[in-house]
Scaffold this active site. Structure first.
Site, PDB file in Angstrom:
ATOM      1  N   LYS A 165       0.841  -1.195   0.000  1.00 19.39           N
ATOM      2  CA  LYS A 165       0.000   0.000   0.000  1.00 19.39           C
ATOM      3  C   LYS A 165       0.878   1.249   0.000  1.00 19.39           C
ATOM      4  O   LYS A 165       1.894   1.313   0.716  1.00 19.39           O
ATOM      5  CB  LYS A 165      -0.910  -0.002   1.229  1.00 19.39           C
ATOM      6  CG  LYS A 165      -1.886  -1.176   1.278  1.00 19.39           C
ATOM      7  CD  LYS A 165      -2.950  -1.070   0.212  1.00 19.39           C
ATOM      8  CE  LYS A 165      -3.964  -2.192   0.318  1.00 19.39           C
ATOM      9  NZ  LYS A 165      -5.067  -2.038  -0.646  1.00 19.39           N
ATOM     10  N   HIS A 182      -9.531  -8.806  -7.717  1.00 17.31           N
ATOM     11  CA  HIS A 182      -9.254  -8.085  -6.471  1.00 17.31           C
ATOM     12  C   HIS A 182      -9.918  -8.826  -5.313  1.00 17.31           C
ATOM     13  O   HIS A 182     -11.038  -9.318  -5.434  1.00 17.31           O
ATOM     14  CB  HIS A 182      -9.840  -6.669  -6.591  1.00 17.31           C
ATOM     15  CG  HIS A 182      -9.832  -5.883  -5.321  1.00 17.31           C
ATOM     16  ND1 HIS A 182     -10.960  -5.686  -4.560  1.00 17.31           N
ATOM     17  CD2 HIS A 182      -8.828  -5.243  -4.682  1.00 17.31           C
ATOM     18  CE1 HIS A 182     -10.653  -4.941  -3.506  1.00 17.31           C
ATOM     19  NE2 HIS A 182      -9.374  -4.670  -3.553  1.00 17.31           N
TER      20      HIS A 182
END
Length: 420
Positions: A216, A333
């Protein structure tokens, strides 16, 4: 009968944290379909949420319930396209947000429950149930409205006919079913993790066979550069970056120019999900129409399909077909509540549409699976094909009762602590 329930699974220690969502409270709107059939089977549907707002989606589920109550499952399946249209084109609800937002999230929960119920009645996991359908039947599930300028139904039929070749390639099909669908891990590099935690988890994942890691990014450039030293731990293995919609387009370009030295394969969700021209890969796409436009302007190099964002199987197949036409690999995802359990069935892309594993990889997060009756199985960094009948959306009743908001044991303790 349709029941809307809230099930919030508490997440702590930075799990799930990213640049946009710094205090995640992993939640789900949970739908149960019961019938009067003697088999006693139930269909379970889920939409992943992030805390506040789940109540709104549950309210929307209950508002949609009249489209399902007292309906015959056989009739729904026989006209699945019409049923999808009823849910998404309710004249008064559509005014709120046509095929996006709260109503679409609620629609997903209902449709996932219907697919789960039908697959159970057929005695097959959804991935294989869809594989058993001929091209004409698969097309009958799909609503082609607003995408026929890119994908006419006749062309979709030809794509599916070509996809049938994998049914005849018994060796390729057998190998995929035995070895699984390639995966990457996001469990090692949430934004809230310390550097030591990140290094420990990456080292452990490497020993477990993982070769692709997502990190991230997007909150603080210097932090991202420092965390880019994940390369020192994983060596030449692939990395992926995810900014979770945090940047404006110029900011995204400048920021990634600083991170390019770490050689990420992609940058996921760099900007607004509605910013057609500002993307390289996106998972937060709200419907097939946005996907169509992203493909038309060649804004994507990968597409990360989301089983709780698009309108369940009915809309997912339309996106798989468009991606096949534009030769864009679909990399599902996952993470959150139930997403991994759902996306394991998207091997249907290989089995029914693309017949290819080239540049295809599916996200995996090693959290919250213990709450599901049939959790995913990972071997050698690959999703093993599901074996149990259904769509793998059924949660353990004990977990639902404990985490149901606000009456579950977990929430009673939390609210009492806040009160004190």
């Amino acid at each position: 009968m349709v029941c809307g329930r809230i099930s919030r699974l508490s997440v702590c220690e930075g799990h799930g944290s990213d640049a946009m969502h710094t205090d995640p409270d992993y939640s789900a709107a949970y739908v149960v379909l019961e019938t009067d059939a003697e088999d006693g089977l139930k269909g379970y549907g889920i939409t992943f949420m992030l805390g506040k707002g789940t109540e709104v989606v549950v309210c929307a589920v209950n508002t949609l319930a009249y489209h399902v109550l007292n309906r015959d499952l056989v009739h729904i399946v026989r006209d699945f396209r019409g049923f999808y249209w009823q849910l998404t084109s309710d004249g008064q609800l559509r005014w709120i947000s046509p095929e996006k937002g709260v109503v679409h999230l609620a629609t997903v929960a209902v449709l996932n429950a219907v697919w789960d119920l039908w697959a159970k009645q057929e005695g097959k996991p959804f991935a294989l149930l869809s594989h058993c359908q001929d091209p004409s039947t698969l097309l009958s599930f799909i609503n082609f409205s607003y995408i026929t300028d890119v994908l006419p139904e006749e062309e979709a039929h030809k794509i599916l006919q070509k996809g049938q070749v994998v049914k005849n390639k018994k060796r390729e099909r057998r190998v995929m079913l035995m070895d699984g669908y390639p995966a990457y891990t996001t469990s090692c590099a949430w934004l809230g993790y310390s550097d030591d935690t990140l290094k420990q988890l990456c080292t452990k994942a490497l020993k477990g066979g993982w070769t692709t890691f997502k990190a991230k990014v997007g909150a603080d450039l210097q932090d991202d550069i420092r965390r880019g030293l994940i390369r020192n731990v994983i060596g030449p293995e692939k990395t992926l970056n995810d900014a979770n919609l945090h940047w404006d387009v110029p900011e995204a370009v400048e920021w990634m120019s600083k991170l390019v030295e770490f050689k990420p394969l992609w940058i996921e969700e760099p900007s607004s999900p509605d910013g057609i021209l500002g993307h390289a890969t996106i998972s937060n796409c709200q419907n097939r129409v946005i996907v169509k436009q992203l493909l038309q302007v060649k804004a994507l190099q990968f597409f990360q399909i989301d089983s709780c964002r698009l309108g369940s199987v009915n809309e997912i197949f339309s996106v798989l077909l468009m991606a096949k036409k534009f030769v864009i690999p679909v990399c599902p995802h996952a993470g959150g509540v139930g997403l991994c359990e759902l996306v394991q069935h998207l091997i249907c892309d290989f089995l029914s549409v693309s017949a290819s594993l080239i540049n295809r990889i599916c996200e995996y997060v090693d959290q919250i699976h213990e709450h599901f009756k049939y959790p995913v199985i990972i071997k050698n960094a690959s999703y093993m094909p599901p074996k149990e009948a259904g769509y793998s959306t059924e949660m353990k009743e004990e977990s639902v009762k404990k985490h149901q908001n606000p009456d579950g044991e977990v929430w009673k303790k939390l609210l009492a602590a806040q009160g004190n």
